[in-house]
Write a protein that holds these residues in place. Structure first.
Motif: not given
Lengths: 161, 278
Positions: B63, B82-84, B86-88, B90, B93, B175
């Motif tokens: 980021e 990667h979690n970043l 997955r979070t932002h 998706p 992913t 968001d």
């Protein structure tokens, strides 16, 4: 033009001069004589040539040997330890996970990659993980059972240790 | 099958890669999972390969200044896990998990996929819907270009022969943004017979991109205008389906005829819109 590569295969170090166009599968089979890794389709479709490169399942008919320079490689020959079968090898034996056996080394190496990421996979995630591995004999039912057997066995042995 | 003989150079940095790119008749080797099959079939016969697979700086996913920056050398699997992401993002992913198979995802890279510009590849639709910026570097320096201007035709992009993609940059969506990638995969290759990527912002703005449909992936501005700012319901989805694929030359091949692929694309647009409905 040849290029030197240094690789670790099943824990042993090798150093060879290779032509850049030599495929990794041919290096393993023809130079190192590790013929457990099979060439099925030779077009990265069937998965019979699946091995691990730095722990990741890889179709080595689609990798140049020079790309693996400096890498740790595991083939089906490196999976058992001290003469004891890996739980996946045992599972394929116990659950009749093979008929002709041609796809089996690739199936097992792919399933081993899956169990590293996901030790308790659902049937659906097993099928998804194995979608790049073709079997023309079994209809996949017993292959899925074999992977489930291995996951269960690995969980039990984890609990014991 | 064995490729035609070629010279080979492994580079460790982007600068070394650019210096090596000065000759003719060469190709960049990233993961090689499109290039090597083509070379084995001798459809591609480069005289020299520049292997960028060892450039660790190109594998970063991070980021930075409100953007997600995905290094061109990140593999599909790197992105998928990667979690970043997955979070932002998706849908990256979700979409990465549908590329080829696990073994292919372990080697194929996002930069390679974009540079190759296969008309049925997955990343082009996703980066278009995410309104990404493609970062490139060459002998003349660095330049950024919007994904919407990157793809120019069948296996064709604005990349110069002596340039390589270094990163894909995506502004972190606010968001409440919803995104999806819906693909009808060719059952053997897993390439898209038709696929639709959608990103819908909280204010109703909707980005819609297709791959596998025309000679290159594209944003469908007609469908976007029909649905943007409106609630997603039967009527607005119907309107978007009607507005989609105007003036698009839809491909026809032995897997899918033009009318079938056009129909399939609209069905997958509908699936995508229903998936981002709040």
């Amino acid at each position: 033009m040849s290029t030197r590569i240094n690789v670790t295969v099943n824990g042993l170090q090798y150093s060879h001069m290779v032509e850049p166009r030599l495929l990794l599968v041919n290096y393993l089979r023809d130079v190192l004589r590790l013929t457990g890794t099979h060439v099925g389709c030779d077009t990265s479709s069937c998965g019979a040539c699946t091995i691990h490169v730095n722990g990741k399942a890889t179709k080595c008919c689609t990798l140049l040997a020079v790309q693996a320079d400096g890498c740790e490689i595991t083939t089906i020959e490196g999976l058992s330890h001290n003469g004891e079968l890996h739980p996946l090898q045992e599972g394929f034996n116990e659950c009749h996970g093979l008929q002709c056996g041609f796809c089996t080394p690739g199936m097992i190496m792919m399933a081993a990659d899956l169990l590293q990421h996901n030790p308790q996979p659902t049937e659906e995630s097993i099928r998804h993980a194995l979608e790049g591995n073709f079997c023309r004999c079994t209809g996949y039912q017993n292959i899925v059972k074999s992977v489930q057997y291995a996951a269960e066995k690995m969980k039990m042995s984890e609990a014991v240790h | 099958m064995i490729p035609v003989a070629f010279d080979y150079e492994k580079v460790k940095t982007v600068e070394e890669a650019i210096a090596a790119l000065s000759g003719d008749d060469l190709k960049i080797l990233a993961g090689g999972h499109s290039l090597i099959p083509a070379m084995k079939l001798r459809l591609s016969r480069p005289g020299k390969l520049i292997d960028i697979g060892g450039i660790t700086a190109l594998k970063d996913i991070k980021e930075e200044d409100g953007e997600i920056v995905i290094g061109a050398g990140a593999t599909h699997a790197d992105i998928m896990y990667h979690n970043l992401i997955r979070t932002h993002l998706p849908f990256f992913t979700e979409g990465a998990a549908t590329i080829g198979d696990m073994q292919v995802r372990n080697w194929g890279t996002i930069g390679g996929s974009l540079a190759h510009a296969d008309p049925a590849a997955d990343w082009p639709a996703m980066v278009l819907a995410a309104d990404a910026t493609i970062e490139m570097q060459g002998v003349k320096g660095r330049r950024n270009i919007k994904a919407t201007e990157f793809f120019t035709g069948l296996f064709a992009t604005v990349l110069e022969p002596n340039e390589l993609i270094t990163a894909v940059r995506i502004a972190i969506p606010p968001d409440g943004t919803k995104s999806t990638y819906q693909k009808f995969a060719q059952p053997a290759s897993r390439f898209a017979l038709a696929a639709c990527a959608v990103m819908r912002f909280p204010d109703g703005r909707t980005n819609i991109a297709f791959t596998g449909v025309g000679d290159h992936a594209f944003r469908d501005t007609g469908a976007e205008q029909a649905i943007s700012g409106k609630a997603i319901d039967d009527a607005s989805v119907e309107a978007a389906m009607l507005a989609a694929l105007q003036n698009v030359d839809v491909m026809s091949d032995h897997y899918a005829s033009e009318p079938y692929r056009r129909h399939l694309s609209k069905v997958y647009l509908k699936k995508a819109l229903m998936a981002v409905k709040s």
